[in-house]
Design a protein around this motif. Structure first.
Motif, PDB file in Angstrom:
ATOM      1  N   UNK A 127      32.202  41.875  27.982  1.00  0.00           N
ATOM      2  CA  UNK A 127      32.187  40.643  28.765  1.00  0.00           C
ATOM      3  C   UNK A 127      33.475  39.854  28.590  1.00  0.00           C
ATOM      4  N   UNK A 128      33.982  39.816  27.364  1.00  0.00           N
ATOM      5  CA  UNK A 128      35.232  39.090  27.108  1.00  0.00           C
ATOM      6  C   UNK A 128      36.394  39.724  27.866  1.00  0.00           C
ATOM      7  N   UNK A 129      36.455  41.052  27.888  1.00  0.00           N
ATOM      8  CA  UNK A 129      37.538  41.740  28.588  1.00  0.00           C
ATOM      9  C   UNK A 129      37.408  41.584  30.096  1.00  0.00           C
ATOM     10  N   UNK A 130      36.177  41.648  30.605  1.00  0.00           N
ATOM     11  CA  UNK A 130      35.969  41.518  32.047  1.00  0.00           C
ATOM     12  C   UNK A 130      36.447  40.165  32.547  1.00  0.00           C
ATOM     13  N   UNK A 131      36.215  39.111  31.768  1.00  0.00           N
ATOM     14  CA  UNK A 131      36.638  37.778  32.182  1.00  0.00           C
ATOM     15  C   UNK A 131      38.149  37.682  32.362  1.00  0.00           C
ATOM     16  N   UNK A 132      38.878  38.533  31.626  1.00  0.00           N
ATOM     17  CA  UNK A 132      40.341  38.495  31.701  1.00  0.00           C
ATOM     18  C   UNK A 132      40.903  39.420  32.771  1.00  0.00           C
ATOM     19  N   UNK A 133      40.042  40.164  33.467  1.00  0.00           N
ATOM     20  CA  UNK A 133      40.512  41.167  34.426  1.00  0.00           C
ATOM     21  C   UNK A 133      40.184  40.739  35.854  1.00  0.00           C
ATOM     22  N   UNK A 134      41.231  40.537  36.646  1.00  0.00           N
ATOM     23  CA  UNK A 134      41.040  40.149  38.041  1.00  0.00           C
ATOM     24  C   UNK A 134      40.397  41.286  38.827  1.00  0.00           C
ATOM     25  N   UNK A 135      39.456  40.929  39.686  1.00  0.00           N
ATOM     26  CA  UNK A 135      38.837  41.921  40.557  1.00  0.00           C
ATOM     27  C   UNK A 135      37.733  42.736  39.917  1.00  0.00           C
ATOM     28  N   UNK A 136      37.348  42.419  38.670  1.00  0.00           N
ATOM     29  CA  UNK A 136      36.294  43.166  37.976  1.00  0.00           C
ATOM     30  C   UNK A 136      35.080  42.262  37.794  1.00  0.00           C
TER      31      UNK A 136
END
Length: 266
Positions: free
Chosen positions: A135-144
């Motif tokens: 979840x932490x990584x997804x928040x930092x990834x545009x379009x995911x």
């Protein structure tokens, strides 16, 4: 920020000393830190009242079970600091273990003082720890976007609108997601592991990748080559209908149960 900090504050104990030290760190940064003994709060409703009365915005708990369980469901973000007995003793009690796993799912972060404590937590609660990292990584990834569970009908409708289905599992028996994608006429990109390779024949019923770089190249190829996409879809659909027929599976299990029925009189 106004913070609630729950800990076990028995005098001269390690947890009490740690809690006071952490509170000093937070107050030095300009935060208001209300330190409370978890044993003085008997229920979640008391914590809810305290949060409203003190206008608290976030919380910390030292000890996953004694403090953490009191912070669930109040609508404010919270973090956890492992205490020691939570990882060394409480994990061995099934009910407490389950409660602590749910606390970790809701927590924004968890602090372990040693690598050994971190490894113990990751072993005990693989899913919550991994979920939090994802979840932490997804928040930092545009379009995911990270979607939760959904009814099968909604899931299939979403799959039909996808360009491809990706299976990145490191271990599989027989992936239902891959078979569903093939049946729904969606191209498959899957990690090249034995379970996936048993279902996906590379460049015939799908594409198999070995590492992230390989995945990127194959994904770009799928975008560039519409003819490849059509071929994978057609072959995948035919494979599922020939080797994974719902009716054939039903007949097989019914026949197997008849074998059991025939054995009951022996």
């Amino acid at each position: 920020m106004r913070l609630l900090f729950l800990a076990v504050l028995r005098r001269h104990t390690g947890n009490a000393v740690t809690a006071e030290r952490v509170r000093d760190h937070l107050e030095a940064a300009g935060h208001v830190c209300l330190l409370k003994d978890a044993f003085d709060l008997e229920s979640s409703s008391e914590v809810a009242h305290l949060i409203r009365a003190e206008n608290l915005e976030a919380a910390l708990a030292l000890h996953l079970y004694r403090g953490g369980r009191l912070l669930q469901g109040h609508g404010i973000p919270f973090g956890i600091i492992f205490g020691g007995t939570d990882l060394n003793e409480d994990v061995n009690q099934r009910e407490k273990n389950e409660v602590m796993g749910k606390v970790l799912e809701e927590a924004r972060f968890a602090v372990a003082f040693t690598e050994s404590m971190k490894e113990t937590a990751q072993t005990q609660w693989v899913d919550p720890v991994f979920t939090r990292e994802v979840k932490a990584k997804v928040k930092r990834m545009a379009g995911v976007r990270l979607l939760g569970e959904m009814p099968q009908g909604d899931l299939h409708a979403a799959l039909r609108n996808c360009f491809a289905v990706v299976n990145s599992s490191v271990s599989e028996g027989m992936s239902a997601a891959i078979l569903e994608a093939m049946d729904l006429e969606v191209p498959v990109l899957a990690r090249n592991i034995p379970g996936n390779a048993a279902v996906v024949k590379h460049e015939v019923t799908g594409l198999l990748f070995s590492d992230p770089q390989d995945f990127v190249q194959l994904a770009k190829r799928l975008v560039r080559e519409p003819a490849l996409e059509r071929e994978l879809v057609a072959n995948g659909r035919e494979y599922v209908r020939r080797y994974h027929s719902w009716q054939a599976e039903r007949d097989t299990y019914q026949n197997l149960v008849r074998v059991l029925e025939g054995s009951t009189g022996e």
